[in-house]
Design a protein around this motif. Structure first.
Motif, PDB file in Angstrom:
ATOM      1  N   SER A  71      -4.594  -1.702  -2.786  1.00 28.39           N
ATOM      2  CA  SER A  71      -3.206  -1.256  -2.919  1.00 28.39           C
ATOM      3  C   SER A  71      -3.033   0.088  -2.237  1.00 28.39           C
ATOM      4  O   SER A  71      -4.009   0.731  -1.840  1.00 28.39           O
ATOM      5  N   ASP A  72      -1.784   0.520  -2.136  1.00 28.73           N
ATOM      6  CA  ASP A  72      -1.448   1.803  -1.506  1.00 28.73           C
ATOM      7  C   ASP A  72      -2.129   1.903  -0.141  1.00 28.73           C
ATOM      8  O   ASP A  72      -2.787   2.893   0.174  1.00 28.73           O
ATOM      9  N   SER A  97      -2.565   2.395   3.724  1.00 33.00           N
ATOM     10  CA  SER A  97      -2.009   3.155   4.836  1.00 33.00           C
ATOM     11  C   SER A  97      -2.806   2.806   6.088  1.00 33.00           C
ATOM     12  O   SER A  97      -4.026   2.979   6.115  1.00 33.00           O
ATOM     13  N   PHE A 109      -7.004   3.080   1.424  1.00 31.23           N
ATOM     14  CA  PHE A 109      -6.368   2.374   0.321  1.00 31.23           C
ATOM     15  C   PHE A 109      -7.140   2.607  -0.964  1.00 31.23           C
ATOM     16  O   PHE A 109      -8.232   3.170  -0.964  1.00 31.23           O
ATOM     17  N   GLN A 110      -6.541   2.153  -2.064  1.00 31.08           N
ATOM     18  CA  GLN A 110      -7.198   2.143  -3.358  1.00 31.08           C
ATOM     19  C   GLN A 110      -7.709   0.731  -3.601  1.00 31.08           C
ATOM     20  O   GLN A 110      -7.024  -0.240  -3.282  1.00 31.08           O
TER      21      GLN A 110
END
Length: 133
Positions: free
Chosen positions: A62-63, A65, A79-80
Protein backbone atom coordinates in the motif's frame (compact mmCIF):
# COMPACT_ATOMS: atom_id res chain seq x y z
CA UNK A 1 2.80 0.18 -22.14
CA UNK A 2 4.42 2.97 -20.18
CA UNK A 3 6.67 1.97 -17.31
CA UNK A 4 4.54 3.61 -14.61
CA UNK A 5 1.43 1.74 -15.80
CA UNK A 6 3.44 -1.48 -16.02
CA UNK A 7 4.48 -1.13 -12.36
CA UNK A 8 1.01 -0.10 -11.23
CA UNK A 9 -0.23 -3.35 -12.80
CA UNK A 10 2.63 -5.26 -11.12
CA UNK A 11 1.46 -4.17 -7.66
CA UNK A 12 -2.24 -4.53 -8.51
CA UNK A 13 -1.67 -8.16 -9.57
CA UNK A 14 0.58 -8.77 -6.56
CA UNK A 15 -2.12 -7.53 -4.17
CA UNK A 16 -4.95 -9.40 -5.88
CA UNK A 17 -3.01 -12.69 -6.08
CA UNK A 18 -3.25 -12.83 -9.88
CA UNK A 19 0.04 -14.70 -10.16
CA UNK A 20 0.02 -15.45 -13.89
CA UNK A 21 -0.85 -11.86 -14.81
CA UNK A 22 1.88 -10.74 -12.39
CA UNK A 23 4.44 -13.08 -13.99
CA UNK A 24 3.40 -12.07 -17.53
CA UNK A 25 4.85 -8.62 -16.82
CA UNK A 26 8.36 -10.12 -16.47
CA UNK A 27 10.86 -10.94 -19.20
CA UNK A 28 11.76 -14.62 -19.53
CA UNK A 29 15.32 -13.82 -18.37
CA UNK A 30 14.34 -11.53 -15.47
CA UNK A 31 17.04 -10.85 -12.86
CA UNK A 32 15.65 -11.04 -9.31
CA UNK A 33 17.82 -9.71 -6.50
CA UNK A 34 16.18 -10.93 -3.30
CA UNK A 35 16.70 -8.81 -0.17
CA UNK A 36 19.84 -9.98 1.67
CA UNK A 37 19.80 -13.27 -0.23
CA UNK A 38 20.87 -14.83 -3.49
CA UNK A 39 20.29 -13.47 -6.97
CA UNK A 40 17.92 -15.51 -9.11
CA UNK A 41 17.66 -15.63 -12.88
CA UNK A 42 14.68 -16.31 -15.11
CA UNK A 43 10.90 -16.34 -14.88
CA UNK A 44 10.80 -19.95 -13.64
CA UNK A 45 12.96 -19.04 -10.63
CA UNK A 46 10.75 -16.01 -9.99
CA UNK A 47 7.64 -18.23 -10.23
CA UNK A 48 9.14 -20.59 -7.61
CA UNK A 49 9.94 -17.64 -5.37
CA UNK A 50 6.36 -16.34 -5.63
CA UNK A 51 5.00 -19.81 -4.86
CA UNK A 52 7.15 -20.01 -1.71
CA UNK A 53 6.11 -16.50 -0.67
CA UNK A 54 2.43 -17.32 -1.16
CA UNK A 55 2.79 -20.42 1.02
CA UNK A 56 4.67 -18.66 3.81
CA UNK A 57 3.32 -15.10 3.83
CA UNK A 58 0.17 -13.15 3.16
CA UNK A 59 1.17 -9.64 2.09
CA UNK A 60 -0.38 -6.47 0.74
CA UNK A 61 1.47 -3.45 -0.66
CA UNK A 62 0.00 0.00 0.00
CA UNK A 63 0.93 3.68 -0.20
CA UNK A 64 2.88 2.91 -3.39
CA UNK A 65 5.00 5.69 -4.86
CA UNK A 66 6.55 5.02 -8.29
CA UNK A 67 9.37 7.07 -9.83
CA UNK A 68 10.43 6.47 -13.45
CA UNK A 69 13.55 7.62 -15.32
CA UNK A 70 13.04 9.92 -18.32
CA UNK A 71 13.69 7.10 -20.79
CA UNK A 72 11.43 4.67 -18.91
CA UNK A 73 14.13 2.01 -18.60
CA UNK A 74 14.60 2.30 -14.83
CA UNK A 75 12.15 2.84 -12.04
CA UNK A 76 11.78 2.64 -8.29
CA UNK A 77 8.85 2.00 -6.02
CA UNK A 78 8.54 2.75 -2.32
CA UNK A 79 5.64 1.30 -0.36
CA UNK A 80 4.40 -0.22 2.87
CA UNK A 81 4.01 -3.97 3.11
CA UNK A 82 1.54 -5.34 5.62
CA UNK A 83 1.98 -9.03 6.13
CA UNK A 84 1.31 -12.16 8.09
CA UNK A 85 3.96 -14.85 8.59
CA UNK A 86 2.11 -18.12 7.94
CA UNK A 87 4.66 -20.93 7.50
CA UNK A 88 8.15 -21.27 8.97
CA UNK A 89 11.10 -20.90 6.62
CA UNK A 90 14.27 -22.75 7.60
CA UNK A 91 16.70 -20.46 9.39
CA UNK A 92 13.98 -17.94 10.33
CA UNK A 93 11.81 -17.71 13.45
CA UNK A 94 8.86 -20.04 13.83
CA UNK A 95 5.74 -18.80 12.05
CA UNK A 96 2.65 -18.44 14.24
CA UNK A 97 0.67 -15.93 12.19
CA UNK A 98 2.70 -12.93 13.35
CA UNK A 99 1.75 -9.66 11.67
CA UNK A 100 4.32 -7.16 10.45
CA UNK A 101 4.58 -3.83 8.64
CA UNK A 102 7.66 -2.73 6.72
CA UNK A 103 8.80 0.02 4.40
CA UNK A 104 10.09 -1.53 1.19
CA UNK A 105 12.01 -0.16 -1.77
CA UNK A 106 12.16 -1.93 -5.12
CA UNK A 107 14.25 -1.05 -8.15
CA UNK A 108 13.28 -2.12 -11.65
CA UNK A 109 14.73 -2.23 -15.13
CA UNK A 110 12.37 -2.36 -18.10
CA UNK A 111 12.93 -3.25 -21.74
CA UNK A 112 10.33 -3.80 -24.48
CA UNK A 113 7.48 -3.30 -21.98
CA UNK A 114 8.72 -6.16 -19.78
CA UNK A 115 10.36 -6.01 -16.36
CA UNK A 116 13.93 -7.31 -16.71
CA UNK A 117 15.17 -6.69 -13.15
CA UNK A 118 13.54 -6.61 -9.72
CA UNK A 119 15.69 -5.67 -6.70
CA UNK A 120 13.93 -5.57 -3.31
CA UNK A 121 15.18 -3.91 -0.12
CA UNK A 122 13.69 -3.88 3.36
CA UNK A 123 15.00 -3.81 6.91
CA UNK A 124 15.46 -7.50 7.80
CA UNK A 125 16.37 -6.84 11.48
CA UNK A 126 13.12 -4.86 11.81
CA UNK A 127 11.13 -7.77 10.31
CA UNK A 128 12.88 -10.24 12.63
CA UNK A 129 12.05 -8.09 15.64
CA UNK A 130 8.40 -7.84 14.59
CA UNK A 131 8.02 -11.61 14.20
CA UNK A 132 9.90 -12.39 17.41
CA UNK A 133 13.29 -13.42 16.07
Amino acid sequence: MQTEVLLQNYYQYFNSGETEKFLDLLSDDVLHEVNQSETEYGKDAFRNFVKMMDECYKENASDISITVSKNGERAAAEFQIDGEYLKTIEGLPEATGQRYRLRVGTFFEVKNNKITRVTNYYNLPDWLEQVGG
